[in-house]
Scaffold this active site. Structure first.
Site, short mmCIF file in Angstrom:
data_model
loop_
_atom_site.label_atom_id
_atom_site.label_comp_id
_atom_site.label_asym_id
_atom_site.label_seq_id
_atom_site.Cartn_x
_atom_site.Cartn_y
_atom_site.Cartn_z
CG ASP A 1 -1.95 1.04 1.25
OD1 ASP A 1 -2.84 0.96 0.39
OD2 ASP A 1 -1.90 1.94 2.11
CD GLU B 1 16.65 -13.78 3.93
OE1 GLU B 1 15.84 -14.19 4.80
OE2 GLU B 1 17.38 -12.78 4.07
#
Ligand code: NOJ
Length: 544
Positions: A204, A261
């Site tokens: 957002d 990751e």
């Protein structure tokens, strides 16, 4: 990881070839009868999404605990589900059920501000000495920054004698991203959802998180700027200091490292809500391979600001193609929970053409729920309006595009079960005629059109990931381009005008889809007529 979530055979990653479908959970499907949609409602519709319609990923607007001052964009707990929408167990089931169907789940992440009811803010405002005081942005004197939702961006806190910053409502205090503890705490909320198996995040107002560290005033807006949609006082300033500080990029590089990751087990992605219309600045939100990558996709909202004319639309597409780095992937959006619906903005005749454009340009398209049946904006009387933006800044009300999904001609349009509480926003007047069930039975409906369009896109690599080349010498009012990959070429010809147009195209081909759903002609394309408001996709023979 289910095996049906492997990268495609072309080695493109899922978020490049996917069609993303945005669900506003309050408005999608209510299973409890309280007039508000919920997560179990989304689970109920997974077969519709993956099989009937044929999209690849869903983005869920916020479903977190929230006082709902901004309908969930005021988050009171980043790591839970609002009981109004269900439970964490429902969310886990949603992820598992979606993955089983090969559908990806993207959740909304709201890093710029929390709710004023978030325990962090409650602590922060409890005293100037509280260890969380600096988790938010406090000042002795307000500067001239303005809230997007109207008025000053500063709210006086009587108890502690300082002002706090809120770029949106006063109930949405801005987090202080310059505080390393805030960074760590917020990245932990990302880890929380990654651990639960989400495939991506929609971030957002991503560029708002870092402001000028000296909190300098914003200068007045440059004279003579034309605004696409006047935004009251907010337009009187040039927003140089209250968002988009260069340090923002450091945060998103760290965010990307975290996603990378987790991508070792399954590829994850992030799409950033970036309302920046300077192409070069917009493109900086991809990051760079040298300095570090950032968003997989910074939302490209340019089509929302462009007049609906062939030449203007083509200009935007060509500008994007020129601005985007070679290694980066484009995306397009035509609507969302903040914008008017396509059928209302462009008219019902052009709505299918808009869909054909969105789903055949090079890049990842994001579709808003209900567009597939041609839902329109609903004019809501002021006394029934709920959106705080519209109530504060006239003309900016967003309730109109958030009305309940129209599933059937059953009571409440099949959104809430019969005998339920009244749906939270009024239904569109046309729901008895415009709904999923009715359109599934009608081979000429907008839904039938979308299903074919999505299926053709899915089957053809040229449309999913092929090159883009505009064709020159076309009549004014038509936008014509080709998508090609591995010996396959499609010509997409779109007539933006309510008059027929004659095109002269090279080669032979076969119409695979018309917006009018009534032609599959093939042959020489030397003299090819598009009817008024018609768009066609032509599969070319002997593709170069
Ligand atoms: C952008 C969201 O799309 C909008 O709905 C919300 O009101 C603001 N950000 C504030 O979070």
């Amino acid at each position: 990881m289910p095996t049906n979530l492997q990268p495609s055979t072309f080695n493109y990653l899922w978020w490049q070839t996917a069609v993303i479908y945005q669900i506003y959970p309050r408005s999608y499907k209510d299973t409890t009868g309280n007039g508000i949609g919920d997560l179990r409602g989304v689970i109920d519709k997974l077969d519709y999404l993956s099989q009937t319609l044929g999209v690849d990923a869903i983005w869920l607007s916020p479903f977190y605990p929230s006082p709902m001052k901004d309908f969930g964009y005021d988050v009171a707990d980043y790591c839970d589900v609002n009981p109004m929408f269900g439970t964490l167990a429902d969310f886990d089931e949603l992820v598992a059920e979606a993955h089983q169907r090969g559908l990806r789940i993207i959740v909304d992440w709201v890093p710029n501000h929390s709710s004023d009811q978030h325990p962090w803010f409650i602590e922060s405002r409890s005293s100037r000495e509280n260890p969380k005081r600096n988790w938010y942005v406090w000042a002795d004197q307000p500067n001239n920054w303005l809230s997007v939702f109207g008025g000053s961006a500063w709210e006086w806190d009587e108890a502690t004698g300082q002002y706090y910053l809120h770029s949106f409502l006063k109930e949405q205090p801005d987090l202080n991203w310059r505080n390393l503890e805030v960074q760590e705490a917020m990245f932990n909320t990302v880890r929380f959802w990654l651990e639960r198996g989400v495939d991506g995040f929609r971030v957002d107002v991503a560029h708002f998180i870092m402001k000028d560290p000296k909190m300098r005033a914003n200068p007045p807006a440059k004279e003579g700027l034309a605004f696409h949609r006047p935004h009251g006082d907010y337009d009187s300033l040039s927003h140089e200091n209250d968002k988009g500080h260069p340090d923002t990029h450091k945060i998103y590089r760290r965010f990307r490292t975290l996603l990378d990751e987790y991508s070792q087990t399954a590829p994850r992605m992030a799409v950033g809500e970036i309302h920046i219309f300077d192409w070069d600045e917009w493109a900086t939100y991809y990051g760079t391979p040298e300095a570090g990558l950032e968003f997989h996709l910074p939302f490209n909202f340019s089509l929302l600001k462009t007049p609906w004319e062939a030449a203007a639309v083509r200009r935007v597409v060509d500008e994007l193609e020129a601005a985007i780095p070679d290694w980066a992937w484009p995306n397009y959006v035509l609507g969302n929970h903040d914008e008017g619906r396509v059928a209302t903005r462009f008219g019902p005749e052009q709505a299918r053409l808009a869909a054909m454009l969105l789903l055949t340009l090079r890049g990842t398209p994001t579709l808003y729920y209900g567009e597939e049946i041609g839902m329109s904006d609903v004019e809501i009387p002021i006394e029934q309006q709920l959106d705080p933006f519209g109530l504060r800044v006239p003309g900016w009300g967003r309730d109109r595009c958030r009305t309940p999904m129209q599933w059937s001609a059953n009571p409440n349009a099949g959104f809430s079960p019969e005998g339920s509480a009244t749906p939270w926003l009024p239904l569109a007047e046309d729901w008895r005629a415009i709904n999923v069930e009715a359109q599934l039975e009608d081979p000429t409906s907008t839904l039938s059109f979308y299903r074919q369009l999505l299926a053709i896109r899915k089957e053809n690599p040229a449309l999913r990931q092929g090159s883009y080349a505009p064709l020159e010498g076309m009549p004014e009012g038509c936008f014509v381009y080709q998508r090609s990959e591995a010996g396959q070429t499609f010509t997409v010809a779109l007539n933006f005008e309510p008059i027929p147009q004659r095109l002269s195209l090279n080669g032979k081909g076969r119409v695979v889809l018309s917006t009018h759903l009534d032609r599959l002609d093939k042959g020489n394309l030397q003299s090819f007529t598009l009817r008024k408001n018609e768009g066609v996709m032509i599969q070319m023979q002997n593709a170069q």
